[in-house]
Design a protein around this motif. Structure first.
Motif, PDB file in Angstrom:
ATOM      1  N   LEU A  38      10.324   3.770 -11.710  1.00 22.69           N
ATOM      2  CA  LEU A  38      10.337   5.026 -11.412  1.00 22.69           C
ATOM      3  C   LEU A  38      10.432   5.177  -9.616  1.00 22.69           C
ATOM      4  CD1 LEU A  38       7.795   6.507 -13.519  1.00 22.69           C
ATOM      5  CD2 LEU A  38      10.249   6.162 -14.195  1.00 22.69           C
ATOM      6  N   VAL A  39      11.035   5.925  -9.167  1.00 13.00           N
ATOM      7  CA  VAL A  39      11.110   6.080  -7.681  1.00 13.00           C
ATOM      8  C   VAL A  39      10.387   7.416  -7.271  1.00 13.00           C
ATOM      9  CG1 VAL A  39      12.525   6.007  -5.616  1.00 13.00           C
ATOM     10  CG2 VAL A  39      13.036   4.368  -7.694  1.00 13.00           C
ATOM     11  N   ALA A  40       9.720   7.448  -6.107  1.00 11.27           N
ATOM     12  CA  ALA A  40       9.011   8.644  -5.640  1.00 11.27           C
ATOM     13  C   ALA A  40       9.273   8.238  -3.899  1.00 11.27           C
ATOM     14  CB  ALA A  40       7.859   8.736  -5.794  1.00 11.27           C
ATOM     15  N   ASP A  41       9.519   9.506  -3.076  1.00 10.12           N
ATOM     16  CA  ASP A  41       9.575   9.284  -1.733  1.00 10.12           C
ATOM     17  C   ASP A  41       7.956   9.236  -1.279  1.00 10.12           C
ATOM     18  OD1 ASP A  41       9.734  10.465   0.988  1.00 10.12           O
ATOM     19  OD2 ASP A  41      11.768  10.250   0.424  1.00 10.12           O
ATOM     20  N   ASP A  73       8.269   0.304  -0.001  1.00 11.84           N
ATOM     21  CA  ASP A  73       8.729  -0.231   1.290  1.00 11.84           C
ATOM     22  C   ASP A  73       8.674   0.880   2.412  1.00 11.84           C
ATOM     23  OD1 ASP A  73      10.385   1.783   0.567  1.00 11.84           O
ATOM     24  OD2 ASP A  73      12.364   0.557   0.124  1.00 11.84           O
ATOM     25  N   GLN A  74       9.433   0.815   3.366  1.00 15.17           N
ATOM     26  CA  GLN A  74       9.035   1.899   4.341  1.00 15.17           C
ATOM     27  C   GLN A  74       9.394   3.349   3.963  1.00 15.17           C
ATOM     28  OE1 GLN A  74      10.870  -0.845   4.497  1.00 15.17           O
ATOM     29  NE2 GLN A  74      10.552  -1.989   6.611  1.00 15.17           N
ATOM     30  N   GLY A 503      16.891  -1.334   8.370  1.00 13.93           N
ATOM     31  CA  GLY A 503      15.923  -2.563   8.032  1.00 13.93           C
ATOM     32  C   GLY A 503      15.025  -2.207   6.946  1.00 13.93           C
ATOM     33  N   HIS A 504      15.638  -1.518   5.607  1.00 10.62           N
ATOM     34  CA  HIS A 504      14.616  -1.324   4.720  1.00 10.62           C
ATOM     35  C   HIS A 504      14.771  -2.436   3.615  1.00 10.62           C
ATOM     36  CE1 HIS A 504      15.539   3.306   5.451  1.00 10.62           C
ATOM     37  NE2 HIS A 504      14.575   2.512   6.307  1.00 10.62           N
ATOM     38  N   MET A 505      15.291  -3.519   3.855  1.00 14.37           N
ATOM     39  CA  MET A 505      15.560  -4.583   3.013  1.00 14.37           C
ATOM     40  C   MET A 505      14.210  -5.501   3.075  1.00 14.37           C
ATOM     41  SD  MET A 505      18.368  -4.234   1.563  1.00 14.37           S
ATOM     42  CE  MET A 505      18.691  -5.353   0.417  1.00 14.37           C
ATOM     43  N   SER A 506      13.495  -5.641   1.520  1.00 19.09           N
ATOM     44  CA  SER A 506      12.502  -6.390   1.822  1.00 19.09           C
ATOM     45  C   SER A 506      12.591  -7.892   1.830  1.00 19.09           C
ATOM     46  CB  SER A 506      11.548  -5.745   0.600  1.00 19.09           C
ATOM     47  OG  SER A 506      10.377  -6.567   0.403  1.00 19.09           O
TER      48      SER A 506
END
Length: 747
Positions: A38-41, A73-74, A503-506
Motif C-alpha cells: 500500500l502506498v501513501a503520500d 522514501d523522500q 534522486g528518489h531511488m533507495s
C-alpha cells in the motif's frame, strides 16, 4: 497530542526504515515474502485523521491474520502486506470437503499466487461498514495498492521478448505466475492464432485466384471495352457522363474478392469457426484437468475468500428484479439507438463530403468519401469505446450483481453488445442499405431535401465494403497496437526518468524493489478484460464480413503474432502485477464467440446474396444468358452480362439536361439497377432476382448452420481421456472412503 503521538509512530526518524507500529510488530521478512504494497503520500502523515484511518485499516488487516511492514522514501510511505500461514490453512480447510479424507491432498494449489489473491481480495473488501480501500484512496488516506513482481526473470527471458515471437508460450510458467485466468487467455489466444493459419491461407488463395482471372474475366473485358456506354452522373456536382470503360481497373480489382470462390470461402469460414471453438473446448478441458481444476467451483472460491475476510459474512442470495431488468433493457436499447444514430452521422458525413469533394475532385470524389468515411468511423469507434465502457459499468452496478464473477459476466454481455453496434453499424449500412434507397436518376432521395444520398461505387457496393473493412482493420490493428505498446512504455520511462532526476531511488534492496514495482504502470480489474474484448472484436471482423474481405484472417494472424508478445511485455515488464485469479474456462467469452459464429453465417449469406454480384451472375448465366437460349453456345455464358445488368435512363428526363457536358451526343445513360426504361419502376427481373437472393440466404444459412451443428456434434467438447481421468478420480475417492470407513469400524 494524541494525534501527534500517532504521527510519530508512523513517521519515525529520517531514513528508509520506519519503526513498526506496536500492534503490528513482526520479524523482518525477506523481500519476496511481501505480496502487496500500500502506498501513501508522506504528507498524509501530517494529517492526524488520515494517520488514524491508516492505523485502523492496518489494525483490521492484522486482526485477520495479516502482517505488515512500513518503509518510506523522500516522497512516499510504503506498507508491505502479507498473509501468514494460518490464513492459507483456513483457505485450504474451507475448500476441503470434510467427508472426503483425501480431499486435502487433492486440493493442490500454488501457495504464492493463492496468498497474493487472498491479500488482494481482503484489502479491496470492506473492513467495516462504509470503509473500503477505495474510499480511503478517494479521501487521500492512501494513494494506491499494487502487487509485487517476484521471480519474473524466467518469463522475461523466455516469453516477454520480441525475439520470441515465433516460439511456443510457456503456459505452465504463466499459470504459476499470473494464475489460471491469464494462462487460459494466452492459451486461447495462442490457439486462435494457430487456427488462423489455415483460414489465412485459404483466404489468400481465394484473393489471389482473382489474379489468375484478372485479365480473362468476361465481365471485366466487357467493362474495359464499353467505350460507348455512358454511366449516369452520381453526384449533384457531377455534370459529366462517364464512360463505363473508366471503371476498367476497379472492375478487375473487384473481381479479386467478388468471385465464385467467395461462396466457398464463406462456407469454409463457418466450418472453421465451429471447428476452432470445438477443439478449443477440448484443449481447455485438457489444460484444466492437468491443473486439477476440473471440479473446482468459482462460487465456493469466492465464498471462502469472503469468510476469510469476515467470519460473520452472510451469504448473498440470488435475486432478480423485473423492474431493474426492464430499466436496464430500456437503457441498453437507448444506447443501441445512439450507436445506430452514430452510423447515421457517418451517413450524413458521407453525403455532405460527397457534395464538397465533387467540386474539386471530380470523379475521384467517391473514392475519397469512402476512404475518409472509414477514417471517421475509426475515430467514432475510439471515442464510443470509452463511453460504452462507462455506460456498461453503470448498468452493471445498477443491476447489483451478487459476486465479482457475476458482475464480470453481466458487464461482458452489456459491453460487447454496445461495442458490436459501434463497430459494425456502419458496415451493416454499407453492406445492406447503401445505394438501395436512392431512387433512380432524375428522381433521387435527398437528405433534408438538399443533399443527394450517397451511391455505391460504380464498380459495385462490394468495393465500398472491402475498402471500409480494409481501412478499419488496418487502422485498428496498427494504430491500436502501437498505442497499446508505446503508451505504457513511454509512461514507464517517464516515471523512471523523474525518479532518477529527483534522486528518489533507495539504496536499500527491499525498498528499491518496492519502488521499482511502484513505478510500473497501474492495472485494474479490467486490464485482462480489455485484452479479451479487443480479441472478440477482431474475431468479429475476421468472420462476420469475411466474404467481402477474404484477407481479414491474414491481417488477424499478423496482428496476433504481435499481440501475444505485446501483452506479455506489458504484463511482465511495463505493468504492475495482475491479481492471479483462478478460472477453469474463459467464462462468458465462449458464448460471445458462439454468437459471433452464428452472426457470421447470417451476415456472410446476406453479403453474398445482396451485396455481391454472385446471384445476378448466376441467374443471368442459367436463366437469361446465351447458354440458356442456345445449348450449343461456345463462348462465355456471361457474355453481354454487363449490358443486361445496367438499367437505361433517357437523358432528356433530366431536369437540367442542358447543363450536362456532352449532352448533345448522349441520349441514354446507364445505372446499376433492374428497372424498366419507360416508367423507371422495378422490372420483372428485379423481383425474380430478389426472390433468388432470399432463397439463397435461407438455403445458405441452413446449410452452413447444419454444417456447424454436425461439426459440433462430431467433435466432443471434452476428450474421452479427460472424462476417464475424472471418472477414475471419483472411483478412487469412493474406494478410499470405503477403506477409511472400514478402518474406522474395525477400530
Amino acid at each position: 497530542m494524541q494525534g501527534d503521538e500517532s504521527l510519530q509512530i508512523l513517521v519515525g526518524s529520517e531514513g528508509d526504515n520506519l519503526p513498526l507500529m506496536e500492534m503490528g510488530t513482526c520479524q523482518p521478512e525477506a523481500s519476496d515474502q511481501w505480496d502487496c504494497v500500500l502506498v501513501a503520500d508522506l504528507q498524509t502523515q501530517k494529517i492526524p485523521k488520515h494517520v488514524k484511518r491508516q492505523q485502523k485499516f492496518l489494525e483490521n488487516l492484522e486482526s485477520g491474520g495479516f502482517h505488515f511492514k512500513v518503509r518510506r522514501d523522500q516522497k512516499k510511505v510504503f506498507f508491505g502486506i502479507r498473509a501468514d500461514s494460518g490464513v492459507i490453512d483456513m483457505y485450504r480447510t474451507l475448500l476441503m470437503k470434510p467427508e472426503d479424507p483425501s480431499s486435502k491432498a487433492k486440493q493442490s494449489f500454488n501457495i504464492a499466487t493463492t496468498r497474493i489473491r487472498i491479500v488482494s481480495f481482503v484489502v479491496n473488501s470492506k473492513m467495516r461498514p462504509g470503509e473500503t480501500f477505495e474510499d480511503l484512496v478517494k479521501d487521500g488516506v492512501f494513494e494506491t495498492m499494487f502487487l509485487l513482481h517476484k521471480g519474473e526473470k524466467n518469463l522475461k527471458r523466455s516469453w516477454a521478448r520480441w525475439r520470441n515471437m515465433f516460439q511456443l508460450q510457456p503456459i505452465d510458467e504463466i499459470r504459476e505466475y499470473f494464475g489460471e485466468k491469464v494462462a487460459l487467455y494466452f492459451t486461447w489466444l495462442g490457439w486462435y492464432t494457430y487456427m488462423l493459419v489455415p483460414a489465412a491461407v485459404v483466404g489468400l488463395i481465394v484473393f489471389l485466384s482473382g489474379f489468375a482471372l484478372f485479365d480473362s474475366s468476361q465481365i471485366s473485358k466487357e467493362i474495359c471495352d464499353a467505350h460507348d456506354i455512358f454511366m449516369c452522373p452520381l453526384g449533384d456536382q457531377s455534370r459529366r457522363y462517364q464512360p463505363l470503360s473508366d471503371m476498367c481497373t476497379f472492375s478487375k480489382l473487384t473481381h479479386l474478392f467478388d468471385n465464385e470462390g467467395t461462396v466457398l470461402f464463406a462456407i469454409f469460414m463457418a466450418l472453421w469457426a465451429t471447428v476452432f471453438l470445438e477443439i478449443w473446448k477440448r484443449k481447455r478441458a485438457r489444460e484444466v484437468q492437468r491443473w486439477d481444476l476440473y471440479e473446482w467451483d468459482e462460487e465456493e472460491e469466492e465464498m471462502a475468500l469472503e469468510l476469510i475476510n469476515s467470519p460473520c459474512y452472510e451469504l448473498k442470495k440470488h435475486h432478480h428484479s423485473y423492474l431493474n431488468s426492464t430499466i436496464i433493457l430500456i437503457l441498453t436499447l437507448f444506447m443501441i439507438c445512439i450507436m445506430i444514430g452514430m452510423a447515421h452521422v457517418l451517413v450524413v458525413y458521407r453525403v455532405v463530403a460527397g457534395a464538397l469533394f465533387s467540386s474539386f475532385l471530380g470523379q475521384q470524389a467517391i473514392t475519397a468519401v469512402v476512404v475518409t468515411g472509414a477514417v471517421v468511423h475509426y475515430v467514432i469507434i475510439v471515442i464510443m469505446t470509452k463511453v460504452n465502457k462507462r455506460v456498461a459499468l453503470k448498468l452493471c452496478k445498477f443491476e447489483e450483481p451478487r459476486t465479482f464473477s457475476e458482475q464480470e459476466s453481466k458487464f461482458t454481455v452489456k459491453f460487447f453488445i454496445l461495442q458490436f453496434f459501434t463497430h459494425f453499424s456502419s458496415l451493416i449500412y454499407i453492406a445492406f442499405i447503401l445505394g438501395r434507397i436512392n431512387g433512380h436518376p432524375g428522381k433521387t432521395t435527398r437528405l433534408a431535401g438538399l443533399w443527394k444520398l450517397e451511391e455505391c461505387h460504380l464498380s459495385g457496393c462490394m468495393m465500398d465494403l472491402f475498402i471500409q473493412m480494409a481501412i478499419i482493420m488496418g487502422l485498428k490493428q496498427t494504430l491500436s497496437n502501437l498505442a497499446e505498446y508505446l503508451s505504457p512504455l513511454l509512461a514507464h520511462k517517464y516515471r523512471l526518468m523523474r525518479a532518477y532526476k529527483h534522486g528518489h531511488m533507495s539504496e536499500d534492496p527491499e525498498l528499491k524493489e518496492w519502488q521499482r514495482n511502484y513505478r510500473k504502470n497501474p492495472v485494474n480489474t479490467f486490464s485482462l478484460f480489455d485484452e479479451f474484448m479487443e480479441m472478440m472484436i477482431q474475431y468479429g471482423f475476421t468472420t462476420i464480413f469475411v466474404a467481402a474481405f477474404p484477407l481479414a484472417p491474414l491481417l488477424a494472424l499478423f496482428s496476433n503474432l504481435v499481440e501475444i508478445r505485446l501483452d506479455a511485455i506489458k504484463m511482465v515488464r511495463l505493468q504492475r502485477r495482475l491479481v492471479p485469479r483462478k478460472a477453469k474456462d474463459i467464462g462468458t467469452w465462449l458464448q460471445v464467440l458462439e454468437t459471433i459464429g452464428v452472426l457470421a453465417v447470417i451476415a456472410n449469406g446476406m453479403v453474398i446474396a445482396f451485396t455481391s454480384e454472385f446471384i445476378p451472375r448466376v441467374v443471368y448465366k442459367y436463366h437469361y444468358g446465351p447458354c440458356r437460349k442456345n445449348q450449343t453456345f461456345t463462348e462465355d455464358c456471361l457474355k453481354d452480362y454487363v449490358n443486361h445488368s445496367l438499367s437505361v435512363f433517357h437523358t432528356k428526363d433530366f431536369k437540367d439536361h442542358g447543363r450536362m457536358e456532352g449532352q448533345e451526343n448522349v441520349t441514354v445513360c446507364r445505372y446499376r439497377d433492374y428497372r424498366n426504361d419507360y416508367d423507371y419502376n422495378f422490372s420483372e427481373q428485379y423481383w425474380f432476382i430478389l426472390a433468388i437472393r432470399l432463397t439463397f440466404v435461407i438455403l445458405f444459412e441452413h446449410f452452413a448452420l447444419c454444417i456447424k451443428l454436425i461439426a459440433a456434434w462430431f467433435v466432443p467438447d471434452v476428450p474421452q481421456a479427460v472424462k476417464n481421468d475424472v471418472l477414475k478420480e471419483k472411483y478412487d475417492r469412493i474406494r478410499e472412503r470405503m477403506c477409511f470407513s472400514c478402518r474406522s469400524t474395525d477400530v
